[in-house]
Design a protein around this motif. Sequence first.
Motif, PDB file in Angstrom:
ATOM      1  N   PHE A 143       0.847  -1.197   0.000  1.00  0.00           N
ATOM      2  CA  PHE A 143       0.000   0.000   0.000  1.00  0.00           C
ATOM      3  C   PHE A 143       0.885   1.251   0.000  1.00  0.00           C
ATOM      4  O   PHE A 143       0.624   2.220  -0.701  1.00  0.00           O
ATOM      5  N   TYR A 144       1.925   1.204   0.815  1.00  0.00           N
ATOM      6  CA  TYR A 144       2.851   2.332   0.930  1.00  0.00           C
ATOM      7  C   TYR A 144       3.618   2.554  -0.375  1.00  0.00           C
ATOM      8  O   TYR A 144       3.732   3.673  -0.860  1.00  0.00           O
ATOM      9  N   LEU A 145       4.139   1.476  -0.942  1.00  0.00           N
ATOM     10  CA  LEU A 145       4.919   1.587  -2.176  1.00  0.00           C
ATOM     11  C   LEU A 145       4.058   2.109  -3.326  1.00  0.00           C
ATOM     12  O   LEU A 145       4.543   2.861  -4.172  1.00  0.00           O
ATOM     13  N   ALA A 146       2.783   1.746  -3.348  1.00  0.00           N
ATOM     14  CA  ALA A 146       1.886   2.184  -4.420  1.00  0.00           C
ATOM     15  C   ALA A 146       1.678   3.693  -4.404  1.00  0.00           C
ATOM     16  O   ALA A 146       1.373   4.287  -5.435  1.00  0.00           O
ATOM     17  N   MET A 147       1.835   4.334  -3.260  1.00  0.00           N
ATOM     18  CA  MET A 147       1.558   5.773  -3.176  1.00  0.00           C
ATOM     19  C   MET A 147       2.795   6.638  -3.402  1.00  0.00           C
ATOM     20  O   MET A 147       2.703   7.859  -3.405  1.00  0.00           O
ATOM     21  N   LYS A 148       3.930   6.038  -3.659  1.00  0.00           N
ATOM     22  CA  LYS A 148       5.168   6.799  -3.812  1.00  0.00           C
ATOM     23  C   LYS A 148       5.094   7.856  -4.905  1.00  0.00           C
ATOM     24  O   LYS A 148       5.658   8.922  -4.769  1.00  0.00           O
ATOM     25  N   GLY A 149       4.388   7.585  -6.004  1.00  0.00           N
ATOM     26  CA  GLY A 149       4.330   8.530  -7.103  1.00  0.00           C
ATOM     27  C   GLY A 149       3.182   9.520  -7.025  1.00  0.00           C
ATOM     28  O   GLY A 149       2.953  10.279  -7.956  1.00  0.00           O
ATOM     29  N   LEU A 150       2.472   9.537  -5.904  1.00  0.00           N
ATOM     30  CA  LEU A 150       1.315  10.420  -5.755  1.00  0.00           C
ATOM     31  C   LEU A 150       1.718  11.781  -5.196  1.00  0.00           C
ATOM     32  O   LEU A 150       2.681  11.889  -4.435  1.00  0.00           O
ATOM     33  N   SER A 151       0.945  12.793  -5.544  1.00  0.00           N
ATOM     34  CA  SER A 151       1.136  14.115  -4.951  1.00  0.00           C
ATOM     35  C   SER A 151       0.677  14.061  -3.497  1.00  0.00           C
ATOM     36  O   SER A 151       0.022  13.095  -3.071  1.00  0.00           O
ATOM     37  N   LEU A 152       0.998  15.084  -2.741  1.00  0.00           N
ATOM     38  CA  LEU A 152       0.582  15.145  -1.341  1.00  0.00           C
ATOM     39  C   LEU A 152      -0.936  15.057  -1.210  1.00  0.00           C
ATOM     40  O   LEU A 152      -1.454  14.327  -0.353  1.00  0.00           O
ATOM     41  N   GLU A 153      -1.663  15.764  -2.058  1.00  0.00           N
ATOM     42  CA  GLU A 153      -3.132  15.734  -2.024  1.00  0.00           C
ATOM     43  C   GLU A 153      -3.664  14.337  -2.363  1.00  0.00           C
ATOM     44  O   GLU A 153      -4.582  13.837  -1.713  1.00  0.00           O
ATOM     45  N   GLU A 154      -3.065  13.701  -3.359  1.00  0.00           N
ATOM     46  CA  GLU A 154      -3.487  12.349  -3.736  1.00  0.00           C
ATOM     47  C   GLU A 154      -3.171  11.347  -2.632  1.00  0.00           C
ATOM     48  O   GLU A 154      -3.969  10.445  -2.357  1.00  0.00           O
ATOM     49  N   SER A 168      -3.110  11.941   0.556  1.00  0.00           N
ATOM     50  CA  SER A 168      -4.106  12.150   1.601  1.00  0.00           C
ATOM     51  C   SER A 168      -5.416  11.440   1.255  1.00  0.00           C
ATOM     52  O   SER A 168      -6.008  10.763   2.097  1.00  0.00           O
ATOM     53  N   GLU A 169      -5.847  11.587   0.015  1.00  0.00           N
ATOM     54  CA  GLU A 169      -7.083  10.936  -0.426  1.00  0.00           C
ATOM     55  C   GLU A 169      -6.931   9.414  -0.381  1.00  0.00           C
ATOM     56  O   GLU A 169      -7.832   8.694   0.056  1.00  0.00           O
ATOM     57  N   TYR A 170      -5.802   8.913  -0.813  1.00  0.00           N
ATOM     58  CA  TYR A 170      -5.506   7.475  -0.845  1.00  0.00           C
ATOM     59  C   TYR A 170      -5.514   6.883   0.567  1.00  0.00           C
ATOM     60  O   TYR A 170      -6.201   5.894   0.831  1.00  0.00           O
ATOM     61  N   ILE A 171      -4.781   7.498   1.470  1.00  0.00           N
ATOM     62  CA  ILE A 171      -4.706   6.994   2.840  1.00  0.00           C
ATOM     63  C   ILE A 171      -6.066   7.098   3.533  1.00  0.00           C
ATOM     64  O   ILE A 171      -6.486   6.178   4.239  1.00  0.00           O
ATOM     65  N   SER A 172      -6.767   8.191   3.318  1.00  0.00           N
ATOM     66  CA  SER A 172      -8.105   8.348   3.917  1.00  0.00           C
ATOM     67  C   SER A 172      -9.053   7.274   3.416  1.00  0.00           C
ATOM     68  O   SER A 172      -9.850   6.735   4.195  1.00  0.00           O
ATOM     69  N   SER A 173      -8.980   6.947   2.123  1.00  0.00           N
ATOM     70  CA  SER A 173      -9.878   5.923   1.583  1.00  0.00           C
ATOM     71  C   SER A 173      -9.583   4.566   2.211  1.00  0.00           C
ATOM     72  O   SER A 173     -10.500   3.823   2.557  1.00  0.00           O
ATOM     73  N   ILE A 174      -8.317   4.253   2.399  1.00  0.00           N
ATOM     74  CA  ILE A 174      -7.932   2.986   3.023  1.00  0.00           C
ATOM     75  C   ILE A 174      -8.408   2.947   4.475  1.00  0.00           C
ATOM     76  O   ILE A 174      -9.020   1.967   4.919  1.00  0.00           O
ATOM     77  N   CYS A 175      -8.135   4.002   5.224  1.00  0.00           N
ATOM     78  CA  CYS A 175      -8.502   4.036   6.638  1.00  0.00           C
ATOM     79  C   CYS A 175     -10.013   3.983   6.842  1.00  0.00           C
ATOM     80  O   CYS A 175     -10.498   3.219   7.690  1.00  0.00           O
ATOM     81  N   GLU A 234     -16.800   8.999  -2.491  1.00  0.00           N
ATOM     82  CA  GLU A 234     -16.400   9.270  -3.864  1.00  0.00           C
ATOM     83  C   GLU A 234     -14.937   9.680  -3.920  1.00  0.00           C
ATOM     84  O   GLU A 234     -14.492  10.536  -3.160  1.00  0.00           O
ATOM     85  N   LEU A 235     -14.208   9.046  -4.841  1.00  0.00           N
ATOM     86  CA  LEU A 235     -12.778   9.285  -4.988  1.00  0.00           C
ATOM     87  C   LEU A 235     -12.478   9.769  -6.398  1.00  0.00           C
ATOM     88  O   LEU A 235     -13.253   9.514  -7.322  1.00  0.00           O
ATOM     89  N   SER A 236     -11.335  10.418  -6.551  1.00  0.00           N
ATOM     90  CA  SER A 236     -10.892  10.779  -7.897  1.00  0.00           C
ATOM     91  C   SER A 236     -10.651   9.479  -8.663  1.00  0.00           C
ATOM     92  O   SER A 236     -10.424   8.415  -8.075  1.00  0.00           O
ATOM     93  N   GLN A 237     -10.680   9.562  -9.962  1.00  0.00           N
ATOM     94  CA  GLN A 237     -10.563   8.362 -10.799  1.00  0.00           C
ATOM     95  C   GLN A 237      -9.260   7.603 -10.519  1.00  0.00           C
ATOM     96  O   GLN A 237      -9.254   6.375 -10.411  1.00  0.00           O
ATOM     97  N   LYS A 238      -8.173   8.306 -10.387  1.00  0.00           N
ATOM     98  CA  LYS A 238      -6.870   7.681 -10.147  1.00  0.00           C
ATOM     99  C   LYS A 238      -6.852   6.931  -8.817  1.00  0.00           C
ATOM    100  O   LYS A 238      -6.415   5.774  -8.750  1.00  0.00           O
ATOM    101  N   ILE A 239      -7.338   7.569  -7.764  1.00  0.00           N
ATOM    102  CA  ILE A 239      -7.329   6.950  -6.433  1.00  0.00           C
ATOM    103  C   ILE A 239      -8.347   5.813  -6.372  1.00  0.00           C
ATOM    104  O   ILE A 239      -8.093   4.782  -5.751  1.00  0.00           O
ATOM    105  N   GLU A 240      -9.481   5.977  -7.037  1.00  0.00           N
ATOM    106  CA  GLU A 240     -10.480   4.902  -7.091  1.00  0.00           C
ATOM    107  C   GLU A 240      -9.874   3.650  -7.718  1.00  0.00           C
ATOM    108  O   GLU A 240     -10.079   2.537  -7.224  1.00  0.00           O
ATOM    109  N   SER A 241      -9.120   3.819  -8.787  1.00  0.00           N
ATOM    110  CA  SER A 241      -8.469   2.679  -9.443  1.00  0.00           C
ATOM    111  C   SER A 241      -7.491   1.992  -8.497  1.00  0.00           C
ATOM    112  O   SER A 241      -7.457   0.760  -8.411  1.00  0.00           O
ATOM    113  N   MET A 242      -6.708   2.783  -7.786  1.00  0.00           N
ATOM    114  CA  MET A 242      -5.755   2.218  -6.836  1.00  0.00           C
ATOM    115  C   MET A 242      -6.478   1.520  -5.687  1.00  0.00           C
ATOM    116  O   MET A 242      -6.083   0.436  -5.259  1.00  0.00           O
ATOM    117  N   PHE A 243      -7.550   2.144  -5.203  1.00  0.00           N
ATOM    118  CA  PHE A 243      -8.301   1.564  -4.098  1.00  0.00           C
ATOM    119  C   PHE A 243      -8.907   0.214  -4.491  1.00  0.00           C
ATOM    120  O   PHE A 243      -8.901  -0.727  -3.692  1.00  0.00           O
TER     121      PHE A 243
END
Length: 89
Positions: free
Chosen positions: A23-34, A36-43, A53-62
């Motif tokens: 999960f951590y390695l997958a977020m390495k290429g994300l911006s700070l805002e992304e 935050s959205e990624y970690i919040s969705s997981i938590c 509702e998530l942005s398309q990029k984060i939804e795909s990762m989730f």
Amino acid sequence: MNDWPDEEDEIVNHKSFVFYESFYLAMKGLSLEERSEYISSICNYALYEETFELSQKIESMFQLIKPQLDANIKKRKNGKKGGRPQKKP
């Protein structure tokens, strides 16, 4: 957009969950805002079984990590049932 439960609804709170290195390695290429959205969705999903509702990029990762979170939630719920019955001698 959060759908908070009504008073009649059961509030789910698992108190903790496993955050995998993948999960951590997958977020390495994300911006700070992304991130935050990624970690919040997981938590939110792992702790409260809530999605929003998530942005398309984060939804795909989730969607890639959701099966692992679901498996962990299922293990936890099954563990509360007391485990496998003992074998008769």
